[in-house]
Design a protein around this motif. Structure first.
Motif, PDB file in Angstrom:
ATOM      1  N   ILE A   1     -17.484  24.081  -2.928  1.00  0.00           N
ATOM      2  CA  ILE A   1     -18.232  25.237  -2.417  1.00  0.00           C
ATOM      3  C   ILE A   1     -18.746  24.864  -1.036  1.00  0.00           C
ATOM      4  O   ILE A   1     -19.570  23.960  -0.888  1.00  0.00           O
ATOM      5  CB  ILE A   1     -19.401  25.614  -3.360  1.00  0.00           C
ATOM      6  N   GLY A   2     -18.240  25.553  -0.018  1.00  0.00           N
ATOM      7  CA  GLY A   2     -18.602  25.257   1.375  1.00  0.00           C
ATOM      8  C   GLY A   2     -17.396  24.771   2.161  1.00  0.00           C
ATOM      9  O   GLY A   2     -16.745  23.805   1.770  1.00  0.00           O
TER      10      GLY A   2
ATOM     11  N   CYS B   1     -16.037  33.920  -0.861  1.00  0.00           N
ATOM     12  CA  CYS B   1     -16.980  34.418  -1.877  1.00  0.00           C
ATOM     13  C   CYS B   1     -18.320  33.739  -1.631  1.00  0.00           C
ATOM     14  O   CYS B   1     -18.369  32.521  -1.462  1.00  0.00           O
ATOM     15  CB  CYS B   1     -16.466  34.065  -3.272  1.00  0.00           C
TER      16      CYS B   1
ATOM     17  N   GLY C   1     -17.465  23.840   5.509  1.00  0.00           N
ATOM     18  CA  GLY C   1     -17.814  23.110   6.730  1.00  0.00           C
ATOM     19  C   GLY C   1     -17.086  21.770   6.731  1.00  0.00           C
ATOM     20  O   GLY C   1     -16.198  21.521   5.893  1.00  0.00           O
ATOM     21  N   ILE C   2     -17.483  20.882   7.644  1.00  0.00           N
ATOM     22  CA  ILE C   2     -16.786  19.594   7.746  1.00  0.00           C
ATOM     23  C   ILE C   2     -16.870  18.808   6.433  1.00  0.00           C
ATOM     24  O   ILE C   2     -15.890  18.161   6.019  1.00  0.00           O
ATOM     25  CB  ILE C   2     -17.316  18.757   8.951  1.00  0.00           C
ATOM     26  N   ILE C   3     -18.001  18.904   5.735  1.00  0.00           N
ATOM     27  CA  ILE C   3     -18.145  18.115   4.501  1.00  0.00           C
ATOM     28  C   ILE C   3     -17.227  18.681   3.402  1.00  0.00           C
ATOM     29  O   ILE C   3     -16.553  17.933   2.696  1.00  0.00           O
ATOM     30  CB  ILE C   3     -19.626  18.088   4.031  1.00  0.00           C
TER      31      ILE C   3
ATOM     32  N   ILE D   1     -14.248  27.260  -1.510  1.00  0.00           N
ATOM     33  CA  ILE D   1     -14.891  28.590  -1.546  1.00  0.00           C
ATOM     34  C   ILE D   1     -15.883  28.656  -0.396  1.00  0.00           C
ATOM     35  O   ILE D   1     -16.762  27.798  -0.273  1.00  0.00           O
ATOM     36  CB  ILE D   1     -15.665  28.789  -2.881  1.00  0.00           C
TER      37      ILE D   1
ATOM     38  N   GLY E   1     -30.408  24.358  15.748  1.00  0.00           N
ATOM     39  CA  GLY E   1     -30.142  23.806  17.074  1.00  0.00           C
ATOM     40  C   GLY E   1     -29.267  24.749  17.873  1.00  0.00           C
ATOM     41  O   GLY E   1     -28.684  25.699  17.323  1.00  0.00           O
TER      42      GLY E   1
ATOM     43  N   SER F   1     -20.449  23.306  11.653  1.00  0.00           N
ATOM     44  CA  SER F   1     -19.444  22.270  11.907  1.00  0.00           C
ATOM     45  C   SER F   1     -18.513  22.608  13.071  1.00  0.00           C
ATOM     46  O   SER F   1     -17.665  21.793  13.425  1.00  0.00           O
ATOM     47  CB  SER F   1     -18.624  22.032  10.634  1.00  0.00           C
TER      48      SER F   1
ATOM     49  N   ARG G   1     -18.325  31.307   2.380  1.00  0.00           N
ATOM     50  CA  ARG G   1     -18.886  32.644   2.609  1.00  0.00           C
ATOM     51  C   ARG G   1     -17.920  33.445   3.480  1.00  0.00           C
ATOM     52  O   ARG G   1     -17.325  32.890   4.408  1.00  0.00           O
ATOM     53  CB  ARG G   1     -20.227  32.561   3.331  1.00  0.00           C
TER      54      ARG G   1
ATOM     55  N   LEU H   1     -27.073  25.384  12.128  1.00  0.00           N
ATOM     56  CA  LEU H   1     -28.150  25.001  11.193  1.00  0.00           C
ATOM     57  C   LEU H   1     -27.834  23.646  10.580  1.00  0.00           C
ATOM     58  O   LEU H   1     -26.926  23.527   9.749  1.00  0.00           O
ATOM     59  CB  LEU H   1     -28.266  26.057  10.088  1.00  0.00           C
TER      60      LEU H   1
ATOM     61  N   ILE I   1     -20.239  14.116  18.286  1.00  0.00           N
ATOM     62  CA  ILE I   1     -20.386  12.673  18.526  1.00  0.00           C
ATOM     63  C   ILE I   1     -20.399  11.946  17.178  1.00  0.00           C
ATOM     64  O   ILE I   1     -21.079  12.361  16.233  1.00  0.00           O
ATOM     65  CB  ILE I   1     -21.666  12.359  19.338  1.00  0.00           C
TER      66      ILE I   1
ATOM     67  N   VAL J   1     -25.870  20.117  23.714  1.00  0.00           N
ATOM     68  CA  VAL J   1     -26.492  20.597  22.466  1.00  0.00           C
ATOM     69  C   VAL J   1     -27.869  19.966  22.321  1.00  0.00           C
ATOM     70  O   VAL J   1     -28.119  18.877  22.838  1.00  0.00           O
ATOM     71  CB  VAL J   1     -25.646  20.243  21.209  1.00  0.00           C
ATOM     72  N   GLY J   2     -28.724  20.662  21.607  1.00  0.00           N
ATOM     73  CA  GLY J   2     -30.048  20.082  21.396  1.00  0.00           C
ATOM     74  C   GLY J   2     -30.967  21.008  20.636  1.00  0.00           C
ATOM     75  O   GLY J   2     -30.560  22.052  20.129  1.00  0.00           O
TER      76      GLY J   2
ATOM     77  N   GLY K   1     -32.304  22.710  10.169  1.00  0.00           N
ATOM     78  CA  GLY K   1     -32.766  22.223  11.476  1.00  0.00           C
ATOM     79  C   GLY K   1     -31.985  22.975  12.545  1.00  0.00           C
ATOM     80  O   GLY K   1     -30.881  22.575  12.911  1.00  0.00           O
TER      81      GLY K   1
ATOM     82  N   MET L   1     -25.989  14.340  11.669  1.00  0.00           N
ATOM     83  CA  MET L   1     -24.790  13.496  11.750  1.00  0.00           C
ATOM     84  C   MET L   1     -23.704  13.894  10.752  1.00  0.00           C
ATOM     85  O   MET L   1     -22.909  13.065  10.321  1.00  0.00           O
ATOM     86  CB  MET L   1     -25.148  12.018  11.649  1.00  0.00           C
TER      87      MET L   1
HETATM   88  C1  LIG Z   1     -27.001  21.625  17.945  1.00  0.00           C
HETATM   89  C2  LIG Z   1     -26.317  20.708  16.969  1.00  0.00           C
HETATM   90  C3  LIG Z   1     -25.637  19.592  17.431  1.00  0.00           C
HETATM   91  C4  LIG Z   1     -25.027  18.710  16.541  1.00  0.00           C
HETATM   92  N1  LIG Z   1     -24.328  17.636  17.016  1.00  0.00           N
HETATM   93  C5  LIG Z   1     -23.758  16.763  16.137  1.00  0.00           C
HETATM   94  C6  LIG Z   1     -23.050  15.622  16.616  1.00  0.00           C
HETATM   95  O1  LIG Z   1     -22.880  15.407  17.808  1.00  0.00           O
HETATM   96  N2  LIG Z   1     -22.548  14.744  15.687  1.00  0.00           N
HETATM   97  C7  LIG Z   1     -22.699  14.953  14.345  1.00  0.00           C
HETATM   98  O2  LIG Z   1     -22.257  14.117  13.564  1.00  0.00           O
HETATM   99  N3  LIG Z   1     -23.320  16.057  13.881  1.00  0.00           N
HETATM  100  C8  LIG Z   1     -23.871  16.946  14.740  1.00  0.00           C
HETATM  101  N4  LIG Z   1     -24.558  18.030  14.270  1.00  0.00           N
HETATM  102  C9  LIG Z   1     -24.747  18.178  12.820  1.00  0.00           C
HETATM  103  C10 LIG Z   1     -23.513  18.726  12.130  1.00  0.00           C
HETATM  104  O3  LIG Z   1     -23.068  19.849  12.827  1.00  0.00           O
HETATM  105  C11 LIG Z   1     -23.877  19.091  10.692  1.00  0.00           C
HETATM  106  O4  LIG Z   1     -24.503  18.001  10.049  1.00  0.00           O
HETATM  107  C12 LIG Z   1     -22.620  19.460   9.907  1.00  0.00           C
HETATM  108  O5  LIG Z   1     -21.914  20.471  10.570  1.00  0.00           O
HETATM  109  C13 LIG Z   1     -22.968  19.900   8.498  1.00  0.00           C
HETATM  110  O6  LIG Z   1     -21.767  20.167   7.849  1.00  0.00           O
HETATM  111  P1  LIG Z   1     -21.756  20.843   6.415  1.00  0.00           P
HETATM  112  O7  LIG Z   1     -20.348  20.971   5.999  1.00  0.00           O
HETATM  113  O8  LIG Z   1     -22.711  20.131   5.523  1.00  0.00           O
HETATM  114  O9  LIG Z   1     -22.427  22.268   6.656  1.00  0.00           O
HETATM  115  P2  LIG Z   1     -21.825  23.568   7.341  1.00  0.00           P
HETATM  116  O10 LIG Z   1     -20.949  23.273   8.469  1.00  0.00           O
HETATM  117  O11 LIG Z   1     -22.979  24.473   7.571  1.00  0.00           O
HETATM  118  O12 LIG Z   1     -20.906  24.155   6.197  1.00  0.00           O
HETATM  119  C14 LIG Z   1     -21.433  24.673   5.018  1.00  0.00           C
HETATM  120  C15 LIG Z   1     -20.530  25.787   4.561  1.00  0.00           C
HETATM  121  O13 LIG Z   1     -20.997  26.247   3.294  1.00  0.00           O
HETATM  122  C16 LIG Z   1     -20.846  27.638   3.253  1.00  0.00           C
HETATM  123  N5  LIG Z   1     -21.774  28.200   2.276  1.00  0.00           N
HETATM  124  C17 LIG Z   1     -23.133  28.173   2.312  1.00  0.00           C
HETATM  125  N6  LIG Z   1     -23.636  28.834   1.255  1.00  0.00           N
HETATM  126  C18 LIG Z   1     -22.579  29.272   0.537  1.00  0.00           C
HETATM  127  C19 LIG Z   1     -22.448  30.023  -0.647  1.00  0.00           C
HETATM  128  N7  LIG Z   1     -23.505  30.455  -1.327  1.00  0.00           N
HETATM  129  N8  LIG Z   1     -21.200  30.303  -1.090  1.00  0.00           N
HETATM  130  C20 LIG Z   1     -20.091  29.877  -0.439  1.00  0.00           C
HETATM  131  N9  LIG Z   1     -20.172  29.171   0.706  1.00  0.00           N
HETATM  132  C21 LIG Z   1     -21.386  28.866   1.182  1.00  0.00           C
HETATM  133  C22 LIG Z   1     -21.200  28.074   4.675  1.00  0.00           C
HETATM  134  O14 LIG Z   1     -20.652  29.338   4.917  1.00  0.00           O
HETATM  135  C23 LIG Z   1     -20.551  26.990   5.496  1.00  0.00           C
HETATM  136  O15 LIG Z   1     -19.241  27.315   5.884  1.00  0.00           O
HETATM  137  C24 LIG Z   1     -25.126  18.955  15.148  1.00  0.00           C
HETATM  138  C25 LIG Z   1     -25.760  20.107  14.692  1.00  0.00           C
HETATM  139  C26 LIG Z   1     -26.352  20.979  15.585  1.00  0.00           C
HETATM  140  C27 LIG Z   1     -27.023  22.209  15.078  1.00  0.00           C
END
Ligand SMILES: Cc1cc2nc3c(=O)[nH]c(=O)nc-3n(C[C@H](O)[C@H](O)[C@H](O)COP(=O)(O)OP(=O)(O)OC[C@H]3O[C@@H](n4cnc5c(N)ncnc54)[C@H](O)[C@@H]3O)c2cc1C
Length: 408
Positions: A6-7, A218, A9-11, A29, A272, A40, A31, A351, A46, A307-308, A270, A380
């Motif tokens: 579920i999700g 979904c 993003g990069i993770i 899955i 940004g 992501s 959104r 976020l 970085i 970014v910041g 958080g 990170m």
């Molecule tokens: C300004 C800024 C600069 C950054 N710079 C860096 C950097 O240089 N290096 C670094 O390592 N990291 C950096 N980061 C952090 C990094 O971007 C995040 O830690 C990372 O993207 C988180 O990935 P994620 O997959 O956990 O979350 P996300 O990328 O948010 O993915 C989560 C996914 O889950 C989905 N989702 C959420 N709820 C539901 C639901 N109920 N049902 C189905 N899907 C759902 C969302 O739609 C989304 O696609 C930065 C972040 C910001 C804001």
């Protein structure tokens, strides 16, 4: 096994990548409309072995308190009255100790170094130019005081086996010969690398699709249980059944932790901002952090990305903020050629999924036999994508993982 991640993003995508390599039948899955949006895609890209000090640290509390009242500063809190934020903040303050920093350092170092190595293999497999390079990260300091503090941090980094060099203003200038700089000096953390998150995410998604991973839109809001297992997740109309479930929902996990009955998972967004200057007035060679301003700068294939800002907030995207104005003012202080009129580019908001300890949740969930948590990577997550995906695959295969990240 049938695994639902579920999700997207990069993770989530990295989890799907390693799960698929283990031969599982994987569905991601996400959104609706998030395939090329989300945290992501527009981040600084970085890869940060240099970030071995967790967010929860005594130094961060001091800096944060100083910045709180200034609306243009890089740090803020959106709603003091939000009970969830109060709970998170208490846990954060409890964790912000020297002992926690000492324990977290080797964990964050190991995770980041392993992830960098996994990225190198993954990028070869994807066979796409993602703007990857290991040129390190410059912590550029405007003042001697900040440079002295960074030099201390560099000494701690060396003790952890990381390579650093403290640079005078003249030595820094040699690394950036085409850039006008106003700085007392910098510390060069040489283990860091960088890439373009947008290109990487698109290539990874394409690779997963070609390798038989299913993608489904979904917004998950409900779960159905059978005994000690989750049977399906969905939104009431669509339910997706699987043998194993991975919760990789980034900052929005703050809303889902209750649905999945994981009260120990405390996430706050958080918020940004960032923008990419397509026609920079001067060339920048190396990724950098403008230390006092807390702005990260990354040379990308399509321009220079800035970014910041970190606004502890609800998981809501905002189009702009006075903090972006503050960010631009500070960039021009370090790089005078990048005056406000040159800092043009569409504003992006992301976020970060912030855990109160600054360590990610990468473990089996509580109470269910078939739930794995993969969230809370804060600033990170891009860096820790591959190692997190590998941890998820290992946990599902019951293979041992190097660090126990179930209790923080
Ligand atoms: C300004 C800024 C600069 C950054 N710079 C860096 C950097 O240089 N290096 C670094 O390592 N990291 C950096 N980061 C952090 C990094 O971007 C995040 O830690 C990372 O993207 C988180 O990935 P994620 O997959 O956990 O979350 P996300 O990328 O948010 O993915 C989560 C996914 O889950 C989905 N989702 C959420 N709820 C539901 C639901 N109920 N049902 C189905 N899907 C759902 C969302 O739609 C989304 O696609 C930065 C972040 C910001 C804001």
């Amino acid at each position: 096994m049938k695994v639902a991640v579920i999700g997207g993003g990069i993770i989530g995508l990295c989890s799907a990548y390693y799960l698929r390599r283990d031969g599982h039948d994987v569905t991601v899955i996400d959104r609706p409309g998030e395939a090329d949006a989300g945290c992501s895609h527009g981040n600084g890209g970085i890869i940060v072995p240099s970030h071995f000090v967790p967010l929860a640290s005594p130094g961060m509390v001091k800096v944060g308190l100083k910045m709180l009242l200034d609306k243009e500063s890089p740090f803020g809190i959106e709603r003091w009255t939000d009970l969830r934020l109060v709970g998170w903040m208490l846990r954060f303050l409890q964790s912000a100790t020297a002992a926690h920093v000492k324990r977290a350092g080797p964990i964050l170092r190991d995770l980041n170094l392993q992830s960098r190595a996994l990225y190198e293999a993954m990028i070869q497999d994807l066979d796409v130019q993602v703007g990857y390079g290991q040129r390190g990260l410059l912590m550029i300091c405007e003042t001697q005081t900040a440079l002295d503090e960074e030099a201390h941090l560099a000494a701690d980094a060396n003790k952890l086996g990381l390579t650093t060099e403290v640079l005078t203003a003249a030595e820094l200038q040699k690394l950036e010969p085409n850039l006008t700089l106003r700085a007392a000096g910098a510390v060069h953390f040489k283990d860091d690398a960088h890439l373009s998150p947008g290109i990487l995410m698109a290539a990874l998604r394409k690779n997963l699709t070609q390798n038989g991973v299913n993608f489904l839109e979904c917004e998950v809001s409900t779960i159905r249980e059978r005994g000690s297992k989750i049977e399906s997740v969905g939104n009431g109309q669509t339910q997706i059944q699987a043998d194993q479930f991975v919760l990789a929902t980034g900052a929005r996990t703050q809303d889902l932790a209750a649905t999945f009955r994981q009260p120990q998972v405390k996430i706050v967004a958080g918020r940004g901002y960032g923008f990419t200057v397509k026609n920079p007035p001067e060339q920048i060679n190396l990724p950098a952090i403008l230390t006092e301003a807390r702005v990260a700068v990354t040379p990308m294939p399509d321009g220079i990305r800035f970014v910041g800002t970190m606004e502890l907030a609800r998981a809501v995207i905002k189009a702009d903020s006075p903090r972006v104005t503050g960010m631009k003012k500070s960039i021009s202080r370090y790089y005078p050629a990048f005056s406000a009129d040159k800092l043009k580019g569409e504003i992006w908001c992301g976020l970060r999924p912030c855990s109160p300890t600054g360590l990610p949740y990468l473990s089996r969930g509580n109470g269910f036999e078939n739930l794995v948590l993969a969230t809370g990577h804060a600033m990170m997550g891009m860096s820790l994508g591959p190692v997190s995906g590998q941890y998820v695959a290992d946990l599902i295969a019951n293979r041992p993982v190097q660090h126990d990240l179930s209790t923080h």
